[in-house]
Design a protein around this motif. Structure first.
Motif, PDB file in Angstrom:
ATOM      1  N   ARG A   1       6.347   0.084  10.539  1.00 18.26           N
ATOM      2  CA  ARG A   1       7.202  -0.225   9.380  1.00 18.26           C
ATOM      3  C   ARG A   1       6.429  -1.014   8.319  1.00 18.26           C
ATOM      4  O   ARG A   1       6.560  -0.769   7.126  1.00 18.26           O
ATOM      5  CB  ARG A   1       8.437  -0.997   9.837  1.00 18.26           C
ATOM      6  CG  ARG A   1       9.380  -1.335   8.694  1.00 18.26           C
ATOM      7  CD  ARG A   1      10.599  -2.115   9.159  1.00 18.26           C
ATOM      8  NE  ARG A   1      11.397  -2.545   8.031  1.00 18.26           N
ATOM      9  CZ  ARG A   1      12.366  -1.823   7.479  1.00 18.26           C
ATOM     10  NH1 ARG A   1      12.670  -0.654   7.969  1.00 18.26           N
ATOM     11  NH2 ARG A   1      13.040  -2.292   6.444  1.00 18.26           N
ATOM     12  N   SER A   2       5.604  -1.957   8.764  1.00 15.98           N
ATOM     13  CA  SER A   2       4.844  -2.785   7.818  1.00 15.98           C
ATOM     14  C   SER A   2       3.902  -1.940   6.961  1.00 15.98           C
ATOM     15  O   SER A   2       3.666  -2.254   5.786  1.00 15.98           O
ATOM     16  CB  SER A   2       4.062  -3.865   8.563  1.00 15.98           C
ATOM     17  OG  SER A   2       3.159  -3.274   9.482  1.00 15.98           O
ATOM     18  N   SER A   3       3.382  -0.865   7.514  1.00 10.35           N
ATOM     19  CA  SER A   3       2.510   0.034   6.750  1.00 10.35           C
ATOM     20  C   SER A   3       3.291   0.737   5.647  1.00 10.35           C
ATOM     21  O   SER A   3       2.833   0.851   4.506  1.00 10.35           O
ATOM     22  CB  SER A   3       1.864   1.049   7.696  1.00 10.35           C
ATOM     23  OG  SER A   3       1.043   1.938   6.973  1.00 10.35           O
ATOM     24  N   PHE A   4       4.497   1.211   5.985  1.00  9.97           N
ATOM     25  CA  PHE A   4       5.348   1.850   4.977  1.00  9.97           C
ATOM     26  C   PHE A   4       5.783   0.836   3.919  1.00  9.97           C
ATOM     27  O   PHE A   4       5.803   1.138   2.727  1.00  9.97           O
ATOM     28  CB  PHE A   4       6.574   2.503   5.630  1.00  9.97           C
ATOM     29  CG  PHE A   4       6.236   3.744   6.387  1.00  9.97           C
ATOM     30  CD1 PHE A   4       6.039   4.948   5.735  1.00  9.97           C
ATOM     31  CD2 PHE A   4       6.104   3.715   7.771  1.00  9.97           C
ATOM     32  CE1 PHE A   4       5.724   6.105   6.435  1.00  9.97           C
ATOM     33  CE2 PHE A   4       5.777   4.860   8.484  1.00  9.97           C
ATOM     34  CZ  PHE A   4       5.586   6.057   7.816  1.00  9.97           C
ATOM     35  N   GLU A   5       6.132  -0.380   4.361  1.00  5.23           N
ATOM     36  CA  GLU A   5       6.532  -1.424   3.411  1.00  5.23           C
ATOM     37  C   GLU A   5       5.415  -1.691   2.410  1.00  5.23           C
ATOM     38  O   GLU A   5       5.658  -1.789   1.204  1.00  5.23           O
ATOM     39  CB  GLU A   5       6.891  -2.710   4.154  1.00  5.23           C
ATOM     40  CG  GLU A   5       8.202  -2.632   4.896  1.00  5.23           C
ATOM     41  CD  GLU A   5       8.498  -3.879   5.728  1.00  5.23           C
ATOM     42  OE1 GLU A   5       7.689  -4.845   5.713  1.00  5.23           O
ATOM     43  OE2 GLU A   5       9.536  -3.891   6.409  1.00  5.23           O
ATOM     44  N   LYS A   6       4.205  -1.805   2.906  1.00  7.32           N
ATOM     45  CA  LYS A   6       3.055  -2.073   2.034  1.00  7.32           C
ATOM     46  C   LYS A   6       2.849  -0.912   1.058  1.00  7.32           C
ATOM     47  O   LYS A   6       2.662  -1.124  -0.141  1.00  7.32           O
ATOM     48  CB  LYS A   6       1.804  -2.294   2.886  1.00  7.32           C
ATOM     49  CG  LYS A   6       0.578  -2.619   2.088  1.00  7.32           C
ATOM     50  CD  LYS A   6      -0.614  -2.858   3.000  1.00  7.32           C
ATOM     51  CE  LYS A   6      -1.868  -3.100   2.185  1.00  7.32           C
ATOM     52  NZ  LYS A   6      -3.063  -3.180   3.024  1.00  7.32           N
ATOM     53  N   GLY A   7       2.888   0.310   1.564  1.00  4.21           N
ATOM     54  CA  GLY A   7       2.669   1.475   0.712  1.00  4.21           C
ATOM     55  C   GLY A   7       3.734   1.637  -0.347  1.00  4.21           C
ATOM     56  O   GLY A   7       3.432   1.796  -1.542  1.00  4.21           O
ATOM     57  N   TRP A   8       5.003   1.593   0.059  1.00  8.65           N
ATOM     58  CA  TRP A   8       6.092   1.766  -0.912  1.00  8.65           C
ATOM     59  C   TRP A   8       6.176   0.597  -1.887  1.00  8.65           C
ATOM     60  O   TRP A   8       6.507   0.786  -3.060  1.00  8.65           O
ATOM     61  CB  TRP A   8       7.431   1.962  -0.203  1.00  8.65           C
ATOM     62  CG  TRP A   8       7.584   3.317   0.420  1.00  8.65           C
ATOM     63  CD1 TRP A   8       7.883   3.586   1.728  1.00  8.65           C
ATOM     64  CD2 TRP A   8       7.472   4.594  -0.219  1.00  8.65           C
ATOM     65  NE1 TRP A   8       7.951   4.944   1.928  1.00  8.65           N
ATOM     66  CE2 TRP A   8       7.701   5.585   0.744  1.00  8.65           C
ATOM     67  CE3 TRP A   8       7.179   4.998  -1.524  1.00  8.65           C
ATOM     68  CZ2 TRP A   8       7.659   6.953   0.460  1.00  8.65           C
ATOM     69  CZ3 TRP A   8       7.130   6.364  -1.818  1.00  8.65           C
ATOM     70  CH2 TRP A   8       7.372   7.319  -0.817  1.00  8.65           C
ATOM     71  N   THR A   9       5.875  -0.612  -1.421  1.00  8.71           N
ATOM     72  CA  THR A   9       5.906  -1.758  -2.331  1.00  8.71           C
ATOM     73  C   THR A   9       4.857  -1.577  -3.423  1.00  8.71           C
ATOM     74  O   THR A   9       5.118  -1.874  -4.593  1.00  8.71           O
ATOM     75  CB  THR A   9       5.699  -3.078  -1.560  1.00  8.71           C
ATOM     76  OG1 THR A   9       6.786  -3.215  -0.634  1.00  8.71           O
ATOM     77  CG2 THR A   9       5.671  -4.273  -2.494  1.00  8.71           C
ATOM     78  N   TYR A  10       3.695  -1.053  -3.066  1.00  8.86           N
ATOM     79  CA  TYR A  10       2.683  -0.786  -4.087  1.00  8.86           C
ATOM     80  C   TYR A  10       3.142   0.353  -5.011  1.00  8.86           C
ATOM     81  O   TYR A  10       3.100   0.227  -6.236  1.00  8.86           O
ATOM     82  CB  TYR A  10       1.319  -0.438  -3.466  1.00  8.86           C
ATOM     83  CG  TYR A  10       0.356  -0.019  -4.543  1.00  8.86           C
ATOM     84  CD1 TYR A  10      -0.231  -0.963  -5.378  1.00  8.86           C
ATOM     85  CD2 TYR A  10       0.084   1.325  -4.771  1.00  8.86           C
ATOM     86  CE1 TYR A  10      -1.065  -0.581  -6.413  1.00  8.86           C
ATOM     87  CE2 TYR A  10      -0.749   1.724  -5.804  1.00  8.86           C
ATOM     88  CZ  TYR A  10      -1.322   0.758  -6.620  1.00  8.86           C
ATOM     89  OH  TYR A  10      -2.144   1.148  -7.654  1.00  8.86           O
ATOM     90  N   ILE A  11       3.594   1.456  -4.430  1.00  8.83           N
ATOM     91  CA  ILE A  11       3.967   2.629  -5.230  1.00  8.83           C
ATOM     92  C   ILE A  11       5.123   2.312  -6.180  1.00  8.83           C
ATOM     93  O   ILE A  11       5.068   2.630  -7.373  1.00  8.83           O
ATOM     94  CB  ILE A  11       4.300   3.827  -4.311  1.00  8.83           C
ATOM     95  CG1 ILE A  11       3.015   4.350  -3.660  1.00  8.83           C
ATOM     96  CG2 ILE A  11       5.009   4.943  -5.082  1.00  8.83           C
ATOM     97  CD1 ILE A  11       3.239   5.346  -2.540  1.00  8.83           C
ATOM     98  N   ILE A  12       6.189   1.692  -5.660  1.00  3.52           N
ATOM     99  CA  ILE A  12       7.381   1.420  -6.467  1.00  3.52           C
ATOM    100  C   ILE A  12       7.254   0.098  -7.226  1.00  3.52           C
ATOM    101  O   ILE A  12       7.743  -0.029  -8.353  1.00  3.52           O
ATOM    102  CB  ILE A  12       8.655   1.408  -5.590  1.00  3.52           C
ATOM    103  CG1 ILE A  12       8.806   2.742  -4.839  1.00  3.52           C
ATOM    104  CG2 ILE A  12       9.901   1.107  -6.429  1.00  3.52           C
ATOM    105  CD1 ILE A  12       8.854   3.964  -5.726  1.00  3.52           C
ATOM    106  N   GLY A  13       6.613  -0.889  -6.629  1.00  5.46           N
ATOM    107  CA  GLY A  13       6.524  -2.201  -7.256  1.00  5.46           C
ATOM    108  C   GLY A  13       5.421  -2.344  -8.275  1.00  5.46           C
ATOM    109  O   GLY A  13       5.497  -3.189  -9.169  1.00  5.46           O
ATOM    110  N   THR A  14       4.386  -1.516  -8.181  1.00  5.46           N
ATOM    111  CA  THR A  14       3.245  -1.638  -9.088  1.00  5.46           C
ATOM    112  C   THR A  14       2.907  -0.317  -9.769  1.00  5.46           C
ATOM    113  O   THR A  14       2.890  -0.227 -10.998  1.00  5.46           O
ATOM    114  CB  THR A  14       2.000  -2.142  -8.322  1.00  5.46           C
ATOM    115  OG1 THR A  14       2.309  -3.398  -7.724  1.00  5.46           O
ATOM    116  CG2 THR A  14       0.805  -2.293  -9.239  1.00  5.46           C
ATOM    117  N   SER A  15       2.629   0.710  -8.986  1.00  2.00           N
ATOM    118  CA  SER A  15       2.078   1.949  -9.527  1.00  2.00           C
ATOM    119  C   SER A  15       2.991   2.636 -10.548  1.00  2.00           C
ATOM    120  O   SER A  15       2.573   2.922 -11.673  1.00  2.00           O
ATOM    121  CB  SER A  15       1.748   2.908  -8.377  1.00  2.00           C
ATOM    122  OG  SER A  15       1.029   4.015  -8.865  1.00  2.00           O
ATOM    123  N   ILE A  16       4.252   2.910 -10.185  1.00  6.31           N
ATOM    124  CA  ILE A  16       5.127   3.600 -11.149  1.00  6.31           C
ATOM    125  C   ILE A  16       5.529   2.659 -12.284  1.00  6.31           C
ATOM    126  O   ILE A  16       5.686   3.093 -13.428  1.00  6.31           O
ATOM    127  CB  ILE A  16       6.362   4.243 -10.486  1.00  6.31           C
ATOM    128  CG1 ILE A  16       7.019   5.223 -11.483  1.00  6.31           C
ATOM    129  CG2 ILE A  16       7.338   3.205  -9.974  1.00  6.31           C
ATOM    130  CD1 ILE A  16       8.088   6.106 -10.897  1.00  6.31           C
TER     131      ILE A  16
END
Length: 142
Positions: free
Chosen positions: A116-131
Motif C-alpha cells: 500500500r505504501s508504494s501505491f500511496e507514494k506513487g499516487w501522491t506524486y502523480i496526483i499531488g505534484t505531477s498533474i
C-alpha cells in the motif's frame, strides 16, 4: 481503498482532456501507446520501481465524459486485480480531482512494490505534484 484529492487550476474540460488524451497523459502520467475513454478499451504500459519494471494491464470499465473514468489495473504474470477511478468535480474555474484505487489487497503481499505504501507514494506524486504542475504549466500557455 487509497483515495487522494487535489484541486486543480483548470476547468473540468481541461482536466478531462489531461486524463484521457494519450499525448497529454505522457506529459504527467505514463506513456501509453494508445488510450480511448471508451468502456472495453484495453491498454498497457510499463512502470515500477528502480529494481523492477511491471507491465500494467488495464481495461476501461466506466466512463461518464467530463465526470468519471474507471479502469481495471493489474499486472502481467502476477495475481490480483484492482480499479482506478478518476472523478472530476467543478469548483468555480477550478476542478477537484478525486482518485480512488480499490483492490490493492488483491496483489501479492510478499512484493514491496505492491505494498500500500508504494501505491500511496506513487499516487501522491502523480496526483499531488505531477498533474498539478502539468495543469499549472498549461494554464500559463493559455
Amino acid at each position: 481503498p487509497f483515495v487522494i484529492e487535489r484541486t486543480l487550476n483548470a476547468s473540468p474540460e481541461r482536466v478531462w482532456k489531461a486524463i484521457t488524451d494519450k499525448d497529454q497523459m505522457k506529459e504527467w502520467y505514463f506513456n501509453l501507446a494508445e488510450f480511448e475513454p471508451e468502456v472495453g478499451f484495453e491498454f498497457t504500459f510499463e512502470g515500477g520501481s528502480k529494481e523492477m519494471t511491471y507491465v500494467h494491464l488495464c481495461k476501461v470499465t466506466k466512463v461518464k465524459p467530463g465526470k468519471l473514468l474507471q479502469y481495471s489495473w493489474r499486472y502481467r504474470d502476477y495475481p490480483g486485480n484492482s480499479f482506478v477511478t478518476w472523478e472530476l468535480f467543478p469548483e468555480g474555474d477550478k476542478t477537484k480531482l478525486k482518485l480512488t484505487h480499490d483492490g490493492l489487497e488483491t496483489f501479492p503481499t510478499d512484493n514491496k512494490d505492491f505494498a500500500r505504501s508504494s501505491f500511496e507514494k506513487g499516487w501522491t506524486y502523480i496526483i499531488g505534484t505531477s498533474i498539478v504542475d502539468y495543469m499549472d504549466k498549461q494554464a500559463e500557455v493559455i
